[in-house]
Scaffold this active site. Structure first.
Site, PDB file in Angstrom:
ATOM      1  N   LYS A  11      38.445  32.560  76.613  1.00  0.00           N
ATOM      2  CA  LYS A  11      38.329  31.251  77.245  1.00  0.00           C
ATOM      3  C   LYS A  11      38.899  31.274  78.669  1.00  0.00           C
ATOM      4  O   LYS A  11      39.587  32.226  79.055  1.00  0.00           O
ATOM      5  CB  LYS A  11      39.043  30.215  76.380  1.00  0.00           C
ATOM      6  CG  LYS A  11      38.428  30.051  74.992  1.00  0.00           C
ATOM      7  CD  LYS A  11      39.226  29.062  74.175  1.00  0.00           C
ATOM      8  CE  LYS A  11      38.686  28.922  72.765  1.00  0.00           C
ATOM      9  NZ  LYS A  11      39.485  27.954  71.994  1.00  0.00           N
ATOM     10  N   TYR A  51      29.853  23.840  70.768  1.00  0.00           N
ATOM     11  CA  TYR A  51      30.809  23.018  70.025  1.00  0.00           C
ATOM     12  C   TYR A  51      30.133  21.858  69.288  1.00  0.00           C
ATOM     13  O   TYR A  51      30.798  20.912  68.875  1.00  0.00           O
ATOM     14  CB  TYR A  51      31.882  22.468  70.970  1.00  0.00           C
ATOM     15  CG  TYR A  51      32.879  23.508  71.418  1.00  0.00           C
ATOM     16  CD1 TYR A  51      33.649  24.218  70.500  1.00  0.00           C
ATOM     17  CD2 TYR A  51      33.063  23.777  72.768  1.00  0.00           C
ATOM     18  CE1 TYR A  51      34.560  25.173  70.906  1.00  0.00           C
ATOM     19  CE2 TYR A  51      33.983  24.728  73.194  1.00  0.00           C
ATOM     20  CZ  TYR A  51      34.730  25.416  72.256  1.00  0.00           C
ATOM     21  OH  TYR A  51      35.644  26.350  72.662  1.00  0.00           O
ATOM     22  N   PHE A  59      38.036  14.915  70.082  1.00  0.00           N
ATOM     23  CA  PHE A  59      38.399  15.958  71.043  1.00  0.00           C
ATOM     24  C   PHE A  59      37.199  16.719  71.604  1.00  0.00           C
ATOM     25  O   PHE A  59      37.361  17.629  72.425  1.00  0.00           O
ATOM     26  CB  PHE A  59      39.396  16.945  70.418  1.00  0.00           C
ATOM     27  CG  PHE A  59      38.929  17.573  69.134  1.00  0.00           C
ATOM     28  CD1 PHE A  59      38.094  18.679  69.139  1.00  0.00           C
ATOM     29  CD2 PHE A  59      39.342  17.052  67.913  1.00  0.00           C
ATOM     30  CE1 PHE A  59      37.667  19.266  67.951  1.00  0.00           C
ATOM     31  CE2 PHE A  59      38.927  17.641  66.716  1.00  0.00           C
ATOM     32  CZ  PHE A  59      38.078  18.740  66.746  1.00  0.00           C
ATOM     33  N   ARG A  87      38.804  37.730  63.015  1.00  0.00           N
ATOM     34  CA  ARG A  87      39.586  36.510  62.771  1.00  0.00           C
ATOM     35  C   ARG A  87      41.055  36.856  62.542  1.00  0.00           C
ATOM     36  O   ARG A  87      41.945  36.128  62.971  1.00  0.00           O
ATOM     37  CB  ARG A  87      39.026  35.751  61.563  1.00  0.00           C
ATOM     38  CG  ARG A  87      37.582  35.284  61.705  1.00  0.00           C
ATOM     39  CD  ARG A  87      37.373  34.214  62.718  1.00  0.00           C
ATOM     40  NE  ARG A  87      38.028  32.975  62.325  1.00  0.00           N
ATOM     41  CZ  ARG A  87      38.088  31.895  63.080  1.00  0.00           C
ATOM     42  NH1 ARG A  87      37.531  31.899  64.266  1.00  0.00           N
ATOM     43  NH2 ARG A  87      38.698  30.820  62.669  1.00  0.00           N
ATOM     44  N   THR A  93      44.384  29.204  64.684  1.00  0.00           N
ATOM     45  CA  THR A  93      43.967  28.367  65.817  1.00  0.00           C
ATOM     46  C   THR A  93      45.164  27.800  66.567  1.00  0.00           C
ATOM     47  O   THR A  93      45.182  27.770  67.792  1.00  0.00           O
ATOM     48  CB  THR A  93      43.071  27.215  65.320  1.00  0.00           C
ATOM     49  OG1 THR A  93      41.955  27.779  64.641  1.00  0.00           O
ATOM     50  CG2 THR A  93      42.582  26.352  66.461  1.00  0.00           C
ATOM     51  N   ARG A 104      46.469  35.344  69.476  1.00  0.00           N
ATOM     52  CA  ARG A 104      47.039  34.013  69.720  1.00  0.00           C
ATOM     53  C   ARG A 104      48.546  33.993  69.508  1.00  0.00           C
ATOM     54  O   ARG A 104      49.266  33.307  70.231  1.00  0.00           O
ATOM     55  CB  ARG A 104      46.357  32.968  68.846  1.00  0.00           C
ATOM     56  CG  ARG A 104      44.933  32.669  69.302  1.00  0.00           C
ATOM     57  CD  ARG A 104      44.280  31.636  68.438  1.00  0.00           C
ATOM     58  NE  ARG A 104      42.952  31.289  68.908  1.00  0.00           N
ATOM     59  CZ  ARG A 104      41.970  30.897  68.121  1.00  0.00           C
ATOM     60  NH1 ARG A 104      42.159  30.795  66.810  1.00  0.00           N
ATOM     61  NH2 ARG A 104      40.791  30.592  68.626  1.00  0.00           N
ATOM     62  N   ASN A 114      44.307  28.248  73.736  1.00  0.00           N
ATOM     63  CA  ASN A 114      44.564  29.301  72.751  1.00  0.00           C
ATOM     64  C   ASN A 114      43.795  30.589  73.028  1.00  0.00           C
ATOM     65  O   ASN A 114      43.587  31.405  72.149  1.00  0.00           O
ATOM     66  CB  ASN A 114      44.366  28.797  71.318  1.00  0.00           C
ATOM     67  CG  ASN A 114      42.939  28.400  71.010  1.00  0.00           C
ATOM     68  OD1 ASN A 114      42.023  28.629  71.798  1.00  0.00           O
ATOM     69  ND2 ASN A 114      42.748  27.810  69.850  1.00  0.00           N
ATOM     70  N   HIS A 117      38.036  32.581  71.391  1.00  0.00           N
ATOM     71  CA  HIS A 117      37.216  32.019  70.313  1.00  0.00           C
ATOM     72  C   HIS A 117      36.569  33.175  69.575  1.00  0.00           C
ATOM     73  O   HIS A 117      36.148  34.156  70.183  1.00  0.00           O
ATOM     74  CB  HIS A 117      36.110  31.119  70.879  1.00  0.00           C
ATOM     75  CG  HIS A 117      35.037  30.824  69.874  1.00  0.00           C
ATOM     76  ND1 HIS A 117      35.172  29.820  68.941  1.00  0.00           N
ATOM     77  CD2 HIS A 117      33.849  31.438  69.621  1.00  0.00           C
ATOM     78  CE1 HIS A 117      34.095  29.822  68.172  1.00  0.00           C
ATOM     79  NE2 HIS A 117      33.275  30.787  68.561  1.00  0.00           N
ATOM     80  N   GLU A 128      25.877  31.724  67.462  1.00  0.00           N
ATOM     81  CA  GLU A 128      26.582  31.855  68.739  1.00  0.00           C
ATOM     82  C   GLU A 128      26.060  33.030  69.561  1.00  0.00           C
ATOM     83  O   GLU A 128      25.914  32.914  70.786  1.00  0.00           O
ATOM     84  CB  GLU A 128      28.091  31.974  68.493  1.00  0.00           C
ATOM     85  CG  GLU A 128      28.679  30.683  67.970  1.00  0.00           C
ATOM     86  CD  GLU A 128      30.139  30.760  67.572  1.00  0.00           C
ATOM     87  OE1 GLU A 128      30.746  29.686  67.411  1.00  0.00           O
ATOM     88  OE2 GLU A 128      30.683  31.878  67.400  1.00  0.00           O
TER      89      GLU A 128
END
Length: 152
Positions: A11, A51, A59, A87, A93, A104, A114, A117, A128
């Protein structure tokens, strides 16, 4: 049959903090194969589709605004069990809940920043990958060490 693939995005906070190399290295050291890589500032349309599952949540607009605020490094990684393994590498998260040693847990500041993704399942990964990459942008290749093993 090809191995499992997943979508990973660093990100804007991760890119701007200079964490791209650190994050790429963690996936490479794990043994996954990088088959797609590009840096892009996502459009509002792309971010909204990405998203979309959150579109009715309060949010949603903040997610879209943040992911479009600067460059994102979009990647496709391939390997056995890459989705679940990625993951685990990424961590929870919420950075305060992420284990030390995860991306993270080690690098993220807060839930809104964070760093990374990762697809949460096979259907999501397929969606995706197709959203962020054209098939011509994915390089299917064989790592040299696999070729060398065949020659022995």
């Amino acid at each position: 049959m090809s191995a499992e693939r997943t979508f990973i995005a660093i990100k804007p906070d991760g890119v701007q903090r200079g964490l791209v190399g650190e994050i790429l290295g963690r996936f490479e050291r794990k043994g996954f194969k990088l088959i797609g890589l590009k840096q892009v500032v996502p459009s509002t349309q792309l971010a909204s589709k990405h998203y979309g599952v959150h579109k009715d949540r309060p949010f949603f607009s903040d997610l879209v605004a943040f992911i479009t605020s600067g460059p994102v490094v979009a990647m496709v990684w391939e390997g056995d069990g890459v989705i679940s393994s990625a993951r685990k590498l990424i961590g929870a998260t919420k950075p305060l809940e992420a284990e030390p040693g995860t991306i993270r847990g080690d690098l993220a500041v807060n839930i809104g920043r964070n760093v990374i993704h990762g697809s949460d399942g096979l259907d999501t990964a397929n969606f995706e990958i197709a959203l962020w990459f054209e098939s011509s942008e994915l390089a299917d290749w064989t790592p040299a060490d696999q070729i060398w093993r065949k020659e022995e």
